[in-house]
Scaffold this motif. Structure first.
Motif, PDB file in Angstrom:
ATOM      1  N   VAL A  57      29.335  28.025  42.257  1.00  0.00           N
ATOM      2  CA  VAL A  57      29.746  28.029  40.840  1.00  0.00           C
ATOM      3  C   VAL A  57      29.018  26.951  40.035  1.00  0.00           C
ATOM      4  O   VAL A  57      29.413  26.624  38.924  1.00  0.00           O
TER       5      VAL A  57
ATOM      6  N   LYS B 101      37.696  25.737  34.789  1.00  0.00           N
ATOM      7  CA  LYS B 101      37.909  27.138  35.185  1.00  0.00           C
ATOM      8  C   LYS B 101      37.243  27.418  36.523  1.00  0.00           C
ATOM      9  O   LYS B 101      37.831  28.054  37.416  1.00  0.00           O
ATOM     10  N   LYS B 102      36.000  26.964  36.667  1.00  0.00           N
ATOM     11  CA  LYS B 102      35.267  27.239  37.906  1.00  0.00           C
ATOM     12  C   LYS B 102      35.868  26.479  39.084  1.00  0.00           C
ATOM     13  O   LYS B 102      35.861  26.979  40.215  1.00  0.00           O
TER      14      LYS B 102
ATOM     15  N   LEU C 155      38.839  28.456  40.171  1.00  0.00           N
ATOM     16  CA  LEU C 155      38.397  29.642  40.898  1.00  0.00           C
ATOM     17  C   LEU C 155      37.981  29.270  42.324  1.00  0.00           C
ATOM     18  O   LEU C 155      38.308  29.983  43.287  1.00  0.00           O
TER      19      LEU C 155
ATOM     20  N   LEU D 262      43.749  36.660  38.473  1.00  0.00           N
ATOM     21  CA  LEU D 262      43.225  35.712  37.495  1.00  0.00           C
ATOM     22  C   LEU D 262      43.791  36.003  36.108  1.00  0.00           C
ATOM     23  O   LEU D 262      43.644  37.118  35.592  1.00  0.00           O
TER      24      LEU D 262
ATOM     25  N   PRO E 157      40.580  34.578  32.799  1.00  0.00           N
ATOM     26  CA  PRO E 157      39.508  33.735  33.362  1.00  0.00           C
ATOM     27  C   PRO E 157      38.340  33.488  32.413  1.00  0.00           C
ATOM     28  O   PRO E 157      37.553  32.573  32.647  1.00  0.00           O
ATOM     29  N   PHE E 158      38.205  34.295  31.354  1.00  0.00           N
ATOM     30  CA  PHE E 158      37.058  34.150  30.445  1.00  0.00           C
ATOM     31  C   PHE E 158      37.425  33.497  29.113  1.00  0.00           C
ATOM     32  O   PHE E 158      36.579  33.385  28.231  1.00  0.00           O
TER      33      PHE E 158
ATOM     34  N   CYS F 197      28.733  30.025  31.551  1.00  0.00           N
ATOM     35  CA  CYS F 197      29.845  29.911  32.498  1.00  0.00           C
ATOM     36  C   CYS F 197      30.467  31.286  32.744  1.00  0.00           C
ATOM     37  O   CYS F 197      30.799  31.643  33.879  1.00  0.00           O
TER      38      CYS F 197
ATOM     39  N   ILE G 215      30.943  33.359  36.398  1.00  0.00           N
ATOM     40  CA  ILE G 215      32.225  33.876  36.889  1.00  0.00           C
ATOM     41  C   ILE G 215      32.176  35.392  37.044  1.00  0.00           C
ATOM     42  O   ILE G 215      32.644  35.940  38.052  1.00  0.00           O
ATOM     43  N   ARG G 216      31.595  36.093  36.070  1.00  0.00           N
ATOM     44  CA  ARG G 216      31.492  37.560  36.162  1.00  0.00           C
ATOM     45  C   ARG G 216      30.703  37.984  37.395  1.00  0.00           C
ATOM     46  O   ARG G 216      31.110  38.882  38.133  1.00  0.00           O
TER      47      ARG G 216
ATOM     48  N   LEU H 152      32.786  37.383  40.593  1.00  0.00           N
ATOM     49  CA  LEU H 152      33.884  38.332  40.759  1.00  0.00           C
ATOM     50  C   LEU H 152      33.370  39.720  41.120  1.00  0.00           C
ATOM     51  O   LEU H 152      33.960  40.412  41.956  1.00  0.00           O
TER      52      LEU H 152
END
Length: 259
Positions: A131, A150-151, A154, A167, A170-171, A178, A182-183, A186
């Motif tokens: 991340v 956030k990261k 996660l 989650l 999460p965005f 960032c 994350i996208r 996931l």
């Protein structure tokens, strides 16, 4: 275990008539839906619709007033410890400790899930590299940006290798870079068979990511569909969301003082 808890089938999550009342107010009422294993699933709704309350019941943070749900065949009512071993959670408030470093958050999470110190350190390092937080691992949570927090949350949710990931927003409040990290993570997890459930108000992101979705309005399921069905209908997810919420398609601004 009740009769609901015996029907496992092929679903990672089975929600059956889940209800939560706070005094005279019913936040979630008679909600039922299934999430197939390995599915990227969107759980959507307007503010106050009952999304976070439902997730809190699925994660064992809030007992349902009635109904039940199974996660990987385990009841959230009667088998909470086993449910928590199988899930990773990123709550909307992130639940980090201001005076712990990002590294300490991951190592704490690993040890809480019963990993050895050596395995915890290995996984924490792998996740922080993944991340893009390795160089910032010594930063305190109180000094970290929202995206870094956030990261970190996660990473904590993933360190024990859960089969189901839940989650909440999460965005929200993160920059595009960032968000892409994350996208991508996931999406890769879902391709490897992890069941990913997210809530979000960023419909453009949801439309690109999810395979199936539920829209909840005023505590009840209003829509249950697939991304493919939405595309075939010729409508956007925003159209479906607005329709489910009972909003006019094209609200007019009618302010006599505004010109």
């Amino acid at each position: 275990m009740n009769d609901v808890a015996q029907r496992t089938g092929g679903a990672a999550i089975e929600v059956r008539r889940l209800t939560r009342r706070f005094g005279d107010f019913t936040a979630v009422e008679d909600v039922s839906f299934d999430v197939p294993r390995g599915c990227f699933f969107g759980f959507l709704g307007p503010n106050g619709a009952g999304k976070s309350t439902t997730l809190r019941m699925l994660t064992g943070l809030l007992p349902p007033t009635s109904g039940d749900a199974l996660i990987e065949g385990r009841s959230v009512v009667s088998d909470q410890v086993e449910v928590k071993r199988r899930i990773g959670v990123v709550p909307d408030n992130l639940a980090l400790f201001d005076r712990l470093s990002l590294w300490e958050h991951l190592t704490l999470a690993g040890q809480m899930y019963g990993l050895s110190r050596a395995e915890t350190d290995t996984r924490a390092a792998d996740l922080l590299h993944l991340v893009e937080l390795w160089d910032d691992r010594g930063a305190l949570a109180m000094d970290a940006s929202h995206g870094m927090r956030k990261k970190t949350a996660l990473g904590m949710a993933l360190i024990h290798n859960p089969r189901v990931l839940l989650l909440d927003e999460p965005f929200e409040g993160i920059d595009p870079i960032c968000g892409k990290v994350i996208r991508d993570l996931l999406t890769a997890l879902a391709r490897r068979g992890v069941t990913v459930v997210i809530t979000s108000h960023i419909l453009e992101v949801i439309e690109r990511l999810v395979e199936r979705l539920v829209i909840i309005v005023k505590g009840r399921v209003a829509v249950e569909t697939t991304a493919e069905e939405v595309r075939r209908s010729g409508r956007t997810l925003e159209d479906l969301f607005v329709e489910a919420a009972g909003m006019p398609a094209h609200p007019m601004v009618d302010l006599p003082w505004f010109s």
